[in-house]
Design a protein around this motif. Sequence first.
Motif, mmCIF file in Angstrom:
data_model
loop_
_atom_site.group_PDB
_atom_site.id
_atom_site.type_symbol
_atom_site.label_atom_id
_atom_site.label_comp_id
_atom_site.label_asym_id
_atom_site.label_seq_id
_atom_site.Cartn_x
_atom_site.Cartn_y
_atom_site.Cartn_z
ATOM 1 N N LYS A 145 77.529 35.190 52.455
ATOM 2 C CA LYS A 145 78.376 36.365 52.295
ATOM 3 C C LYS A 145 77.517 37.601 52.089
ATOM 4 N N LEU A 146 77.910 38.672 52.754
ATOM 5 C CA LEU A 146 77.278 39.976 52.540
ATOM 6 C C LEU A 146 78.277 40.850 51.800
ATOM 7 N N ARG A 147 77.775 41.726 50.930
ATOM 8 C CA ARG A 147 78.677 42.598 50.188
ATOM 9 C C ARG A 147 78.983 43.884 50.929
ATOM 10 N N LYS A 148 77.982 44.383 51.670
ATOM 11 C CA LYS A 148 78.197 45.637 52.386
ATOM 12 C C LYS A 148 77.546 45.543 53.750
ATOM 13 N N PRO A 149 78.266 45.474 54.844
ATOM 14 C CA PRO A 149 79.720 45.389 54.946
ATOM 15 C C PRO A 149 80.196 44.017 54.486
ATOM 16 N N LYS A 150 81.432 43.953 54.013
ATOM 17 C CA LYS A 150 81.940 42.709 53.433
ATOM 18 C C LYS A 150 82.282 41.726 54.541
#
Length: 187
Positions: A50-55
């Motif tokens: 999972k990446l936070r930015k971009p979600k």
Amino acid sequence: MDSSNDEALDIIVTNVVATFRTRCHLNLRTIALEGTNVIYKPEVGKVLMKLRKPKITASIWSSGKIICTGATSEDESKLGARRLARSLQKLGFKVRFSDYKVVNVLAVCSMPFAIHLIDFTKNNRPIASYEPELHPAATYRIKNLKATVQVFSTGSITVTGPNVQNVATAVEQVYPLLFECQKPLCK
């Protein structure tokens, strides 16, 4: 749009699914142990990152195929995919970003009126289907755009298609058909 109604419809893209290849074999155990925000699923043979930015959430297979979901635009999806490839490079893999492709776009839109689903289905019989026992929405398939429109009686529609342009065209194409079948306003 109909001339009697000059309202602009807001089409909100809620999910963009894209795939790309790394052109190298990925060791899932290494990614699970050294990567951040990862969930290792050995029974399925993949890692979720999972990446936070971009979600976005990415499903990573050892063959190097990666599927990214959760972005709200095509540009955001590409940026997230490239960030993901960069984070895999930092883990020591010889990743080359290739074969990027947007596979699916999901969008929602609200009509300014309620819709009589039975009339809508009768008027568009071969390409529209409505099974109230199975699903509360009527399904309208547009073959040439490869888009599917789910029409709810409240006036909400959900559109899936291969890209944002096709989704927007599908909404434009289905609007006059929905306008004919609007429910009269209750007083």
